[in-house]
Write a protein that holds these residues in place. Structure first.
Motif, PDB file in Angstrom:
ATOM      1  N   LEU A   1      99.516  15.467  32.941  1.00  0.00           N
ATOM      2  CA  LEU A   1     100.798  14.772  32.867  1.00  0.00           C
ATOM      3  C   LEU A   1     101.875  15.756  32.459  1.00  0.00           C
ATOM      4  O   LEU A   1     101.665  16.523  31.517  1.00  0.00           O
ATOM      5  CB  LEU A   1     100.726  13.703  31.777  1.00  0.00           C
ATOM      6  N   ASP A   2     102.992  15.726  33.153  1.00  0.00           N
ATOM      7  CA  ASP A   2     104.135  16.535  32.747  1.00  0.00           C
ATOM      8  C   ASP A   2     104.781  15.829  31.543  1.00  0.00           C
ATOM      9  O   ASP A   2     105.213  14.680  31.658  1.00  0.00           O
ATOM     10  CB  ASP A   2     105.111  16.592  33.940  1.00  0.00           C
ATOM     11  N   PRO A   3     104.823  16.514  30.357  1.00  0.00           N
ATOM     12  CA  PRO A   3     105.361  15.824  29.176  1.00  0.00           C
ATOM     13  C   PRO A   3     106.768  15.286  29.396  1.00  0.00           C
ATOM     14  O   PRO A   3     107.153  14.288  28.808  1.00  0.00           O
ATOM     15  CB  PRO A   3     105.348  16.894  28.083  1.00  0.00           C
ATOM     16  N   LEU A   4     107.542  15.939  30.273  1.00  0.00           N
ATOM     17  CA  LEU A   4     108.913  15.478  30.512  1.00  0.00           C
ATOM     18  C   LEU A   4     108.949  14.244  31.410  1.00  0.00           C
ATOM     19  O   LEU A   4     109.965  13.581  31.537  1.00  0.00           O
ATOM     20  CB  LEU A   4     109.754  16.591  31.152  1.00  0.00           C
ATOM     21  N   LYS A   5     107.815  13.990  32.082  1.00  0.00           N
ATOM     22  CA  LYS A   5     107.791  12.827  32.990  1.00  0.00           C
ATOM     23  C   LYS A   5     106.893  11.726  32.467  1.00  0.00           C
ATOM     24  O   LYS A   5     106.394  10.916  33.236  1.00  0.00           O
ATOM     25  CB  LYS A   5     107.333  13.276  34.381  1.00  0.00           C
ATOM     26  N   ARG A   6     106.654  11.707  31.154  1.00  0.00           N
ATOM     27  CA  ARG A   6     105.815  10.647  30.581  1.00  0.00           C
ATOM     28  C   ARG A   6     106.624   9.370  30.412  1.00  0.00           C
ATOM     29  O   ARG A   6     107.781   9.392  29.991  1.00  0.00           O
ATOM     30  CB  ARG A   6     105.287  11.083  29.208  1.00  0.00           C
ATOM     31  N   GLN A   7     105.995   8.264  30.757  1.00  0.00           N
ATOM     32  CA  GLN A   7     106.672   6.980  30.579  1.00  0.00           C
ATOM     33  C   GLN A   7     106.484   6.493  29.147  1.00  0.00           C
ATOM     34  O   GLN A   7     105.564   6.918  28.450  1.00  0.00           O
ATOM     35  CB  GLN A   7     106.064   5.947  31.513  1.00  0.00           C
ATOM     36  N   MET A   8     107.339   5.576  28.747  1.00  0.00           N
ATOM     37  CA  MET A   8     107.174   4.981  27.421  1.00  0.00           C
ATOM     38  C   MET A   8     105.878   4.187  27.361  1.00  0.00           C
ATOM     39  O   MET A   8     105.417   3.640  28.372  1.00  0.00           O
ATOM     40  CB  MET A   8     108.340   4.021  27.133  1.00  0.00           C
ATOM     41  N   SER A   9     105.304   4.113  26.165  1.00  0.00           N
ATOM     42  CA  SER A   9     104.127   3.274  25.944  1.00  0.00           C
ATOM     43  C   SER A   9     104.578   1.860  25.607  1.00  0.00           C
ATOM     44  O   SER A   9     105.782   1.616  25.441  1.00  0.00           O
ATOM     45  CB  SER A   9     103.319   3.822  24.779  1.00  0.00           C
ATOM     46  N   GLY A  10     103.616   0.945  25.485  1.00  0.00           N
ATOM     47  CA  GLY A  10     103.996  -0.454  25.248  1.00  0.00           C
ATOM     48  C   GLY A  10     103.201  -1.119  24.147  1.00  0.00           C
ATOM     49  O   GLY A  10     102.067  -0.731  23.825  1.00  0.00           O
ATOM     50  N   PHE A  11     103.820  -2.131  23.564  1.00  0.00           N
ATOM     51  CA  PHE A  11     103.238  -2.897  22.461  1.00  0.00           C
ATOM     52  C   PHE A  11     103.800  -4.315  22.597  1.00  0.00           C
ATOM     53  O   PHE A  11     104.825  -4.517  23.254  1.00  0.00           O
ATOM     54  CB  PHE A  11     103.691  -2.256  21.136  1.00  0.00           C
ATOM     55  N   ALA A  12     103.129  -5.298  22.018  1.00  0.00           N
ATOM     56  CA  ALA A  12     103.637  -6.674  22.153  1.00  0.00           C
ATOM     57  C   ALA A  12     103.373  -7.463  20.880  1.00  0.00           C
ATOM     58  O   ALA A  12     102.409  -7.193  20.160  1.00  0.00           O
ATOM     59  CB  ALA A  12     102.967  -7.357  23.336  1.00  0.00           C
ATOM     60  N   VAL A  13     104.250  -8.432  20.609  1.00  0.00           N
ATOM     61  CA  VAL A  13     104.017  -9.393  19.523  1.00  0.00           C
ATOM     62  C   VAL A  13     104.366 -10.789  20.034  1.00  0.00           C
ATOM     63  O   VAL A  13     105.124 -10.941  20.991  1.00  0.00           O
ATOM     64  CB  VAL A  13     104.881  -9.101  18.249  1.00  0.00           C
ATOM     65  N   GLU A  14     103.760 -11.792  19.394  1.00  0.00           N
ATOM     66  CA  GLU A  14     104.158 -13.177  19.664  1.00  0.00           C
ATOM     67  C   GLU A  14     104.710 -13.763  18.383  1.00  0.00           C
ATOM     68  O   GLU A  14     104.187 -13.490  17.290  1.00  0.00           O
ATOM     69  CB  GLU A  14     102.966 -14.006  20.153  1.00  0.00           C
ATOM     70  N   MET A  15     105.779 -14.568  18.524  1.00  0.00           N
ATOM     71  CA  MET A  15     106.414 -15.177  17.344  1.00  0.00           C
ATOM     72  C   MET A  15     106.357 -16.683  17.466  1.00  0.00           C
ATOM     73  O   MET A  15     106.427 -17.227  18.564  1.00  0.00           O
ATOM     74  CB  MET A  15     107.880 -14.738  17.274  1.00  0.00           C
ATOM     75  N   ASP A  16     106.256 -17.320  16.318  1.00  0.00           N
ATOM     76  CA  ASP A  16     106.259 -18.781  16.301  1.00  0.00           C
ATOM     77  C   ASP A  16     107.524 -19.261  15.602  1.00  0.00           C
ATOM     78  O   ASP A  16     108.117 -18.520  14.819  1.00  0.00           O
ATOM     79  CB  ASP A  16     105.005 -19.273  15.559  1.00  0.00           C
ATOM     80  N   GLY A  17     107.920 -20.497  15.912  1.00  0.00           N
ATOM     81  CA  GLY A  17     109.086 -21.088  15.237  1.00  0.00           C
ATOM     82  C   GLY A  17     110.400 -20.773  15.915  1.00  0.00           C
ATOM     83  O   GLY A  17     111.446 -20.799  15.272  1.00  0.00           O
ATOM     84  N   VAL A  18     110.357 -20.461  17.214  1.00  0.00           N
ATOM     85  CA  VAL A  18     111.605 -20.191  17.955  1.00  0.00           C
ATOM     86  C   VAL A  18     111.698 -21.169  19.128  1.00  0.00           C
ATOM     87  O   VAL A  18     111.022 -20.979  20.137  1.00  0.00           O
ATOM     88  CB  VAL A  18     111.647 -18.765  18.548  1.00  0.00           C
ATOM     89  N   PRO A  19     112.519 -22.224  19.018  1.00  0.00           N
ATOM     90  CA  PRO A  19     112.666 -23.126  20.158  1.00  0.00           C
ATOM     91  C   PRO A  19     113.258 -22.364  21.335  1.00  0.00           C
ATOM     92  O   PRO A  19     114.291 -21.709  21.183  1.00  0.00           O
ATOM     93  CB  PRO A  19     113.632 -24.206  19.655  1.00  0.00           C
ATOM     94  N   TRP A  20     112.579 -22.377  22.482  1.00  0.00           N
ATOM     95  CA  TRP A  20     113.049 -21.567  23.622  1.00  0.00           C
ATOM     96  C   TRP A  20     114.268 -22.187  24.273  1.00  0.00           C
ATOM     97  O   TRP A  20     114.377 -23.412  24.430  1.00  0.00           O
ATOM     98  CB  TRP A  20     111.933 -21.399  24.663  1.00  0.00           C
ATOM     99  N   ASP A  21     115.171 -21.300  24.626  1.00  0.00           N
ATOM    100  CA  ASP A  21     116.375 -21.694  25.351  1.00  0.00           C
ATOM    101  C   ASP A  21     116.592 -20.543  26.338  1.00  0.00           C
ATOM    102  O   ASP A  21     116.480 -19.377  25.944  1.00  0.00           O
ATOM    103  CB  ASP A  21     117.501 -21.776  24.295  1.00  0.00           C
ATOM    104  N   ASP A  22     116.900 -20.873  27.607  1.00  0.00           N
ATOM    105  CA  ASP A  22     117.035 -19.807  28.613  1.00  0.00           C
ATOM    106  C   ASP A  22     118.074 -18.751  28.211  1.00  0.00           C
ATOM    107  O   ASP A  22     117.969 -17.593  28.614  1.00  0.00           O
ATOM    108  CB  ASP A  22     117.385 -20.392  29.982  1.00  0.00           C
ATOM    109  N   ASP A  23     119.055 -19.162  27.405  1.00  0.00           N
ATOM    110  CA  ASP A  23     120.083 -18.209  26.954  1.00  0.00           C
ATOM    111  C   ASP A  23     119.471 -17.030  26.194  1.00  0.00           C
ATOM    112  O   ASP A  23     120.048 -15.940  26.147  1.00  0.00           O
ATOM    113  CB  ASP A  23     121.056 -18.890  25.980  1.00  0.00           C
ATOM    114  N   LEU A  24     118.291 -17.277  25.567  1.00  0.00           N
ATOM    115  CA  LEU A  24     117.682 -16.206  24.756  1.00  0.00           C
ATOM    116  C   LEU A  24     117.342 -14.983  25.601  1.00  0.00           C
ATOM    117  O   LEU A  24     117.357 -13.858  25.102  1.00  0.00           O
ATOM    118  CB  LEU A  24     116.422 -16.707  24.043  1.00  0.00           C
TER     119      LEU A  24
END
Ligand SMILES: Cc1cc2nc3c(=O)[nH]c(=O)nc-3n(C[C@H](O)[C@H](O)[C@H](O)COP(=O)(O)OP(=O)(O)OC[C@H]3O[C@@H](n4cnc5c(N)ncnc54)[C@H](O)[C@@H]3O)c2cc1C
Length: 393
Positions: free
Chosen positions: A175-198
């Motif tokens: 891998l070319d260090p200059l062409k490395r993509q960002m890595s990823g991580f995820a979390v889930e949260m509770d207590g947030v009523p969904w609204d499309d505006d979010l």
């Protein structure tokens, strides 16, 4: 689930990694009567698709104006996707079509598919650490399992999105260090009523926080979406390529603090789940018999030994500029079998994120739907190799 491996065994095909690619590779080969050993370091299949709990399978359809009726790659790709998704039709986001699916079902479906195959032996909790190479062919892999060193001898090997066999055999394009993509991580949260505006407000609030240096630049590329459960929300974070779990945890906490301060819907939100690891979008790629070029993708090139069709754009997650998309000209491109086969190691194939491709092309081939398809293709190629059939030399 597949039978438990003994300490030292013979098999016909070893597949390393039970992510989307490895599971499909193992099943494709097993269904053609080959004895397969699938070696996975974790205790369940699914790899990063399970670890990150994605909601959408990418790379399954062409980028047509109207809803596509057919999968680009049928076979196991379609079989798996039809079982993990309750939706028959894909949804459009921007120019691409995605299949929404239930992440909880993914692991169950992959388990069930593996269990059904009598020719597959799955060795979970087993980390491949090395392999023996003789006269240009791999003879065996060594792996550690509950503190013991074990070995599998086989005739053919598939590195399914892992990179360990490519690394040990020096069969990779670094891998070319200059062409490395960002890595990823995820979390889930509770207590947030969904609204499309979010889906607009969250990125805007994060953008402002980055502007006033309350958050690092990469926090700006956080993606937000609702979960199936009411009041639950999913945040997918991107991090510098070498960022580990401590940085991921700190960034997630900092983002949540800002959201609680700035958006009232988040006032009592809390993190209820987090990904077990930080996952890398790219990996060292196979030094293959054909390195699939960025331009092959952009012009929609076709090959006489094509095994997989793709239409997903180059989706390159750049640390400074965020996600960068480049679309192909035409309906789809084709990936040749030669891009799954090692150039100098005779009995080594690769599937998933580590197929032989330039960085931009890999940024398309790495998505879930295409990992399923390259997995199946590598499984079939390994069987053809074993049967000394039509593998392109
Ligand atoms: C942040 C992020 C977001 C994404 N979002 C999406 C999305 O929304 N939709 C989509 O379709 N795709 C998405 N992708 C891409 C997709 O999830 C992955 O590229 C794909 O799942 C990779 O599959 P794989 O089988 O090639 O590899 P992996 O899933 O990485 O599987 C490799 C397996 O090998 C195992 N392993 C590793 N080392 C060893 C070892 N030494 N010995 C034994 N086993 C080992 C691992 O535990 C793992 O199970 C995303 C990727 C990232 C990073």
């Amino acid at each position: 689930m597949g039978r438990l491996a003994k300490q030292h065994e013979e098999t016909e095909l070893v597949v390393v990694g039970a992510g989307l690619a490895g599971v499909c590779a193992a099943i494709a080969a097993a269904r053609r009567g080959i004895r397969v050993t699938l070696i996975e370091k974790e205790s369940s299949p699914g790899g990063m698709a399970a670890g990150l709990r994605h909601r959408f399978m990418c790379g399954l359809f062409t980028n047509s104006a109207s809803a596509p009726r057919k999968y680009l790659n049928r076979g196991l790709t379609e079989e798996v996707c039809r079982q993990v998704s309750s939706r028959k039709a894909p949804v459009k986001m921007g120019k691409v079509w995605l299949l929404p699916y239930d992440p909880d079902r993914l692991m169950i479906v992959l388990h069930a598919l593996l269990t059904r195959e009598r020719n597959i032996q799955v060795s979970y909790g087993s980390k491949v650490i090395s392999c023996s190479l003789q006269a240009g062919s791999i003879q065996s892999v060594q792996y550690s399992c509950f503190g013991k060193l074990c070995q599998f001898n086989a005739a053919v090997f598939i590195d399914a999105g892992v990179g360990i066999l490519l690394d040990k055999c020096k069969a990779f394009i670094p891998l070319d260090p200059l062409k490395r993509q960002m890595s990823g991580f995820a979390v889930e949260m509770d207590g947030v009523p969904w609204d499309d505006d979010l889906s607009f407000r969250v990125p805007y609030v994060l953008y402002q926080a980055v502007q006033r240096e309350a958050l690092p630049l990469y926090a700006r590329w956080t993606v937000v979406m609702p979960c199936a459960e009411k009041g639950r929300l999913y945040l997918k974070l991107s991090l510098p390529a070498m960022g580990g779990l401590p940085l991921a945890g700190q960034t997630a906490m900092a983002i949540v603090r800002i959201l609680r301060q700035k958006i009232s819907a988040f006032s009592s939100a809390k993190i209820v789940w987090q990904a077990p690891d930080v996952f890398s979008r790219d990996v060292d790629r196979l030094d293959g018999r054909y390195v699939f070029k960025d331009n092959d993708l952009l012009v929609g090139k076709k090959f006489s030994d094509a095994v997989v069709k793709g239409s997903w754009p180059m989706e390159f997650w750049d640390l400074k500029r965020g996600p960068q998309y480049r679309y192909l000209n035409g309906d789809h491109y084709e990936l040749p079998l030669r891009s799954l086969r090692a150039n100098k190691v005779f009995n080594l194939f690769s599937a998933g994120r580590s197929v032989s491709a330039e960085p931009g092309a890999q940024a398309s081939l790495r998505v879930g739907g295409l990992c399923l398809a390259t997995g199946e293709a590598a499984g079939n190629a390994a069987v053809d190799y074993l049967k000394n059939a039509s593998v392109t030399e």
